[in-house]
Design a protein around this motif. Structure first.
Motif, PDB file in Angstrom:
ATOM      1  N   LEU A 144      -4.445   4.793   7.407  1.00 50.97           N
ATOM      2  CA  LEU A 144      -4.688   3.474   8.446  1.00 50.97           C
ATOM      3  C   LEU A 144      -4.119   3.777   9.528  1.00 50.97           C
ATOM      4  CD1 LEU A 144      -5.847   0.296   8.668  1.00 50.97           C
ATOM      5  CD2 LEU A 144      -3.300  -0.215   8.104  1.00 50.97           C
ATOM      6  N   TYR A 145      -2.847   4.507  10.624  1.00 55.66           N
ATOM      7  CA  TYR A 145      -2.505   4.512  11.683  1.00 55.66           C
ATOM      8  C   TYR A 145      -3.544   5.863  12.252  1.00 55.66           C
ATOM      9  CZ  TYR A 145       2.252   3.010  11.861  1.00 55.66           C
ATOM     10  OH  TYR A 145       3.442   1.310  10.923  1.00 55.66           O
ATOM     11  N   ASN A 146      -3.820   6.939  11.795  1.00 55.32           N
ATOM     12  CA  ASN A 146      -4.382   7.590  11.732  1.00 55.32           C
ATOM     13  C   ASN A 146      -6.527   7.203  13.003  1.00 55.32           C
ATOM     14  OD1 ASN A 146      -2.361   9.980  11.948  1.00 55.32           O
ATOM     15  ND2 ASN A 146      -3.282  10.356  10.263  1.00 55.32           N
ATOM     16  N   GLN A 147      -6.634   6.523  11.389  1.00 58.21           N
ATOM     17  CA  GLN A 147      -7.937   6.320  11.677  1.00 58.21           C
ATOM     18  C   GLN A 147      -7.810   5.344  12.587  1.00 58.21           C
ATOM     19  OE1 GLN A 147      -9.111   3.822   7.868  1.00 58.21           O
ATOM     20  NE2 GLN A 147      -9.283   5.955   7.495  1.00 58.21           N
ATOM     21  N   ASN A 148      -7.362   4.129  13.198  1.00 57.80           N
ATOM     22  CA  ASN A 148      -6.722   3.756  14.071  1.00 57.80           C
ATOM     23  C   ASN A 148      -6.271   3.798  15.791  1.00 57.80           C
ATOM     24  OD1 ASN A 148      -8.143   0.113  13.669  1.00 57.80           O
ATOM     25  ND2 ASN A 148      -6.571   1.080  11.385  1.00 57.80           N
ATOM     26  N   ASN A 149      -6.133   4.797  15.153  1.00 59.23           N
ATOM     27  CA  ASN A 149      -5.260   6.349  16.641  1.00 59.23           C
ATOM     28  C   ASN A 149      -3.965   5.550  17.320  1.00 59.23           C
ATOM     29  OD1 ASN A 149      -4.949   8.205  18.815  1.00 59.23           O
ATOM     30  ND2 ASN A 149      -6.479   6.317  20.250  1.00 59.23           N
ATOM     31  N   ILE A 150      -3.198   4.871  16.086  1.00 55.01           N
ATOM     32  CA  ILE A 150      -1.666   4.287  16.239  1.00 55.01           C
ATOM     33  C   ILE A 150      -0.889   5.451  16.376  1.00 55.01           C
ATOM     34  CG2 ILE A 150       0.011   2.894  14.814  1.00 55.01           C
ATOM     35  CD1 ILE A 150      -2.322   1.307  13.979  1.00 55.01           C
ATOM     36  N   GLN A 151      -0.387   6.112  16.968  1.00 55.67           N
ATOM     37  CA  GLN A 151       0.778   6.984  17.492  1.00 55.67           C
ATOM     38  C   GLN A 151       2.443   7.206  17.106  1.00 55.67           C
ATOM     39  OE1 GLN A 151      -0.969   8.992  21.008  1.00 55.67           O
ATOM     40  NE2 GLN A 151      -2.854   8.787  19.805  1.00 55.67           N
ATOM     41  N   ARG A 152       2.901   5.716  16.966  1.00 54.89           N
ATOM     42  CA  ARG A 152       4.492   5.657  16.692  1.00 54.89           C
ATOM     43  C   ARG A 152       4.373   4.844  15.792  1.00 54.89           C
ATOM     44  NH1 ARG A 152       2.113   5.647  21.849  1.00 54.89           N
ATOM     45  NH2 ARG A 152       2.553   7.793  22.353  1.00 54.89           N
ATOM     46  N   MET A 153       4.761   4.999  15.167  1.00 56.90           N
ATOM     47  CA  MET A 153       5.640   4.254  13.963  1.00 56.90           C
ATOM     48  C   MET A 153       7.464   4.258  13.680  1.00 56.90           C
ATOM     49  SD  MET A 153       5.040   5.462   9.787  1.00 56.90           S
ATOM     50  CE  MET A 153       3.431   5.127   9.673  1.00 56.90           C
ATOM     51  N   ARG A 154       7.487   3.190  13.512  1.00 59.50           N
ATOM     52  CA  ARG A 154       9.079   2.389  13.055  1.00 59.50           C
ATOM     53  C   ARG A 154       9.491   2.083  11.302  1.00 59.50           C
ATOM     54  NH1 ARG A 154      12.899  -2.502  15.473  1.00 59.50           N
ATOM     55  NH2 ARG A 154      14.690  -1.430  14.452  1.00 59.50           N
ATOM     56  N   ILE A 155       9.993   2.794  11.297  1.00 62.28           N
ATOM     57  CA  ILE A 155      10.430   3.032  10.067  1.00 62.28           C
ATOM     58  C   ILE A 155      11.583   2.650   9.955  1.00 62.28           C
ATOM     59  CG2 ILE A 155       8.553   3.787   8.455  1.00 62.28           C
ATOM     60  CD1 ILE A 155      10.262   6.470   8.423  1.00 62.28           C
ATOM     61  N   TYR A 156      12.452   1.737   8.927  1.00 68.49           N
ATOM     62  CA  TYR A 156      13.540   1.089   8.617  1.00 68.49           C
ATOM     63  C   TYR A 156      15.012   1.453   8.393  1.00 68.49           C
ATOM     64  CZ  TYR A 156      10.958  -3.104  11.818  1.00 68.49           C
ATOM     65  OH  TYR A 156      10.421  -2.864  11.710  1.00 68.49           O
ATOM     66  N   ASP A 157      14.452   2.890   6.992  1.00 70.26           N
ATOM     67  CA  ASP A 157      15.030   2.954   6.402  1.00 70.26           C
ATOM     68  C   ASP A 157      15.013   4.749   6.167  1.00 70.26           C
ATOM     69  OD1 ASP A 157      14.075   3.057   3.706  1.00 70.26           O
ATOM     70  OD2 ASP A 157      13.517   1.070   4.764  1.00 70.26           O
ATOM     71  N   THR A 171       0.795  -0.823  -0.061  1.00 68.96           N
ATOM     72  CA  THR A 171       0.581  -0.097  -0.154  1.00 68.96           C
ATOM     73  C   THR A 171       0.187   1.218  -0.349  1.00 68.96           C
ATOM     74  OG1 THR A 171      -2.133  -1.229   0.945  1.00 68.96           O
ATOM     75  CG2 THR A 171      -2.085   0.908   1.410  1.00 68.96           C
ATOM     76  N   ARG A 172       0.550   2.211  -0.940  1.00 68.94           N
ATOM     77  CA  ARG A 172       1.360   3.470  -1.330  1.00 68.94           C
ATOM     78  C   ARG A 172       0.995   4.070   0.827  1.00 68.94           C
ATOM     79  NH1 ARG A 172      -1.551   7.364  -2.774  1.00 68.94           N
ATOM     80  NH2 ARG A 172       0.154   8.660  -3.652  1.00 68.94           N
ATOM     81  N   PRO A 173       2.162   4.754   0.906  1.00 68.82           N
ATOM     82  CA  PRO A 173       2.195   5.300   2.412  1.00 68.82           C
ATOM     83  C   PRO A 173       1.759   6.268   3.162  1.00 68.82           C
ATOM     84  CG  PRO A 173       4.696   5.493   1.100  1.00 68.82           C
ATOM     85  CD  PRO A 173       3.507   4.826  -0.106  1.00 68.82           C
ATOM     86  N   PRO A 174       0.940   6.965   1.880  1.00 72.42           N
ATOM     87  CA  PRO A 174      -0.217   8.244   2.431  1.00 72.42           C
ATOM     88  C   PRO A 174      -1.588   7.635   2.645  1.00 72.42           C
ATOM     89  CG  PRO A 174       0.946   8.861   0.006  1.00 72.42           C
ATOM     90  CD  PRO A 174       1.387   7.566   0.222  1.00 72.42           C
ATOM     91  N   GLU A 175      -1.852   6.408   2.348  1.00 66.70           N
ATOM     92  CA  GLU A 175      -3.130   5.328   2.852  1.00 66.70           C
ATOM     93  C   GLU A 175      -2.149   4.278   3.874  1.00 66.70           C
ATOM     94  OE1 GLU A 175      -4.440   3.236  -0.412  1.00 66.70           O
ATOM     95  OE2 GLU A 175      -2.888   3.704  -1.625  1.00 66.70           O
ATOM     96  N   VAL A 176      -0.813   4.816   4.437  1.00 65.36           N
ATOM     97  CA  VAL A 176      -0.935   3.509   5.250  1.00 65.36           C
ATOM     98  C   VAL A 176      -0.622   4.944   6.615  1.00 65.36           C
ATOM     99  CG1 VAL A 176       1.074   2.817   6.465  1.00 65.36           C
ATOM    100  CG2 VAL A 176       1.133   2.101   4.318  1.00 65.36           C
ATOM    101  N   VAL A 177      -0.394   6.070   6.396  1.00 64.68           N
ATOM    102  CA  VAL A 177      -0.855   6.823   7.403  1.00 64.68           C
ATOM    103  C   VAL A 177      -2.048   6.917   7.691  1.00 64.68           C
ATOM    104  CG1 VAL A 177      -0.370   9.187   8.338  1.00 64.68           C
ATOM    105  CG2 VAL A 177       1.151   8.292   6.875  1.00 64.68           C
TER     106      VAL A 177
END
Length: 230
Positions: free
Chosen positions: A50-63, A42-48
């Protein structure tokens, strides 16, 4: 959206839970790791979204994936940004290299809420595929810290590294945890750096695998971080 959810389910199963310890070391906060290896992701804007819709407030990206950082602009998501192992030697080689890395991947995104920079992931003498990076971890951390401080971000962003639990000689129960003797010198310097900069040591943990491999001793509550036992 079902495809996005499946991707996150797989990612969580692979990397486990990411525990971000607060600086007072009294509270743990759970985020979701966002991996980018795979096909048809999935494209990054859609991932962001999804985070917001599920109230996920922290993300780890590996690069420092630029489309992902662009998508995070203006969001309230706190980010742990990873420095790939393949970048460690270059960052350890000179302060200018570290300054450029921070400029390109942090300072160019002033409205992204960076909280941690994880310099290297599971670099260990215990792993043949990462042992060659061991000499570069601490120098790279020092150069990244200097670059962060020079940018006036030292109070906002903490520099650390992510280790794996295989460096532990004993890990259960957690209160009896101890490092293997052969990694003591390597981790000793890193831990002293973290103490000096009031930063946490980041650990990749895989409670599901611990549970299924030892159902007799490990409880579901322990794997879900709800156990009161030490």
């Amino acid at each position: 959206m079902a495809g996005i959810r499946n991707h996150f389910t797989i990612e969580m199963a692979l990397v486990g839970l990411l525990v971000l310890a607060l600086l007072d070391f009294t509270v743990a906060q759970i985020g979701v790791c966002y991996g980018s290896l795979g096909n048809g992701l999935t494209r990054p804007p859609e991932v962001v979204t999804l985070y917001n819709q599920n109230n996920i407030q922290r993300m780890r990206i590996y690069d420092p994936d630029q489309p992902t950082l662009q998508a995070l602009r203006g969001s309230s998501i706190e980010v742990m940004l990873g420095v790939p192992n393949t970048d460690l030697q270059n960052l350890a080689a000179s302060q200018n290299n570290a300054n450029t890395w921070i400029q390109n991947n942090v300072r160019n995104y002033p409205n992204v809420r960076f909280r941690y920079i994880a310099v290297g992931n599971e670099v260990s003498l215990m792993k043949q595929d990462t042992s060659q990076f061991v000499p570069f971890v601490l120098p790279a951390m020092r150069n990244i810290q200097t670059a962060i401080s020079a940018a006036g971000l030292g109070n906002q962003i903490k520099v650390s590294t992510s280790i794996e639990t295989d460096v532990l000689g004993n890990s259960y129960p957690p209160s009896d945890g101890v490092f293997r003797p052969e990694v003591g010198q390597y981790l000793g310097g890193i831990i002293q750096f973290l103490v000096n900069n009031r930063a946490p040591l980041l650990v990749n943990i895989y409670p599901y695998f611990a549970l299924i491999r030892n159902l007799q001793q490990i409880s579901l509550e322990y794997a879900l971080f709800t156990s009161s036992e030490l």
